[in-house]
Scaffold this motif. Structure first.
Motif, mmCIF file in Angstrom:
data_model
loop_
_atom_site.group_PDB
_atom_site.id
_atom_site.type_symbol
_atom_site.label_atom_id
_atom_site.label_comp_id
_atom_site.label_asym_id
_atom_site.label_seq_id
_atom_site.Cartn_x
_atom_site.Cartn_y
_atom_site.Cartn_z
ATOM 1 N N GLN A 109 0.820 -1.207 0.000
ATOM 2 C CA GLN A 109 0.000 0.000 0.000
ATOM 3 C C GLN A 109 0.858 1.263 0.000
ATOM 4 O OE1 GLN A 109 -3.387 -0.210 -0.382
ATOM 5 N NE2 GLN A 109 -3.121 1.964 -0.833
ATOM 6 N N ASP A 167 0.372 4.304 -2.573
ATOM 7 C CA ASP A 167 0.118 5.678 -2.108
ATOM 8 C C ASP A 167 1.142 6.643 -2.682
ATOM 9 O OD1 ASP A 167 -2.034 4.760 -0.676
ATOM 10 O OD2 ASP A 167 -0.974 4.687 1.251
ATOM 11 N N SER A 190 0.391 9.867 -4.991
ATOM 12 C CA SER A 190 0.858 11.192 -4.570
ATOM 13 C C SER A 190 1.658 11.866 -5.677
ATOM 14 C CB SER A 190 1.700 11.061 -3.302
ATOM 15 O OG SER A 190 2.241 12.311 -2.925
#
Length: 271
Positions: free
Chosen positions: A237, A241, A245
């Motif tokens: 994860q 992420d 981003s």
């Protein structure tokens, strides 16, 4: 029949939505291609690997009631989507075959054209597919391909190293599933071996800014494929992420550029 989930990209609702966006983004390019090839009223078109039928529906509306589209698809979920759209638009000139391109024979017919988009890159035996297509297509018919030619052209400027790592995971998972992201590379040889003569080719690669509509095509792919990579155990994860981003930061930068994967258009005549 194989499970819908054995498609490396999946056939779930999120993928249906992503494919719809992808088709809308590419629609001007595709319509121009079809027009140059000569697809018009009354023609019969074989849609090889029809997916949820976005192209099949456009083709059905172009060829009209005196023409026909024969859509080949193995996913029951995608077939339901085609059927629902045809009912909603009162289209009666789409004939659907639930078949696996690798294990079933292609239906013979008096086709004028075949349409094959992002299929060669995903089947585990492109040579077999082109051999079957050659057997199904009549002499003087045209087969039209849109296939990735060099997937690694997909990159951002300024560079996003995490996106490049994501891209490499995508390439690896496609190959592990039996496909080849640069599927167009073998097409000239395979077409020649099976009695096709290439009539025209055209590269499609775009340099995009965040406010360009086509930016949403690869951006949405990132968003939908990240969970698949997590599910496969390829990334965690934290990795996902960071990719999200970095993409958000690029979208906030008016000077950011994204170069899309090279797609090669090939139109070939069956001799």
């Amino acid at each position: 029949m194989p499970s819908d989930r054995d498609y490396v990209l999946g056939t779930h609702d999120e993928e249906l939505a992503r494919l719809g966006l992808q088709h809308r983004v590419w629609r001007p390019v595709v319509l121009d291609c079809w027009q140059r090839a000569g697809i018009t009223v009354g023609k019969r078109v074989l849609d090889v690997g029809a997916g949820p039928g976005y192209a099949a529906v456009d083709l059905a509306e172009i060829v009209g009631p005196t023409g026909e589209v024969v859509a080949l698809e193995r996913s029951r979920n995608f077939i339901r989507a085609i059927e629902a759209t045809c009912r909603a638009r009162s289209l009666t000139n789409v004939k659907i075959h639930e078949i696996d391109l690798m294990t079933d024979e292609l239906p013979a017919g008096d086709y004028d054209f075949a349409w094959c988009r992002w299929v060669v890159s995903f089947v585990n035996d492109p040579a077999l597919l082109i051999h079957k297509l050659a057997s199904a297509m009549p002499k003087a018919s045209l087969s039209i391909f849109h296939e990735y030619g060099h997937y690694e052209t997909w990159r951002f400027f300024p560079r996003l190293p995490m996106q490049e790592r994501f891209r490499e995971h995508v390439i690896a998972t496609w190959r592990e599933s039996g496909g080849e992201p640069d599927g167009a590379a073998r097409l000239p040889e395979l077409l020649a071996d099976n009695g096709f003569l290439i009539c025209s080719t055209r590269p499609h690669v775009f340099s995009l800014r965040p406010n360009d509509y086509m930016w949403q095509w690869p951006a949405t792919f990132i968003e939908t494929y990240l969970p698949r990579l997590v599910e496969m155990g390829r990334i965690d994860q934290k990795f996902a992420d960071q990719v999200r981003s970095d993409l958000a930061n690029a979208e906030a930068n008016p000077n950011a550029l994204m170069i899309t994967p090279l797609v090669l258009e090939i139109v070939a005549e069956k001799m």
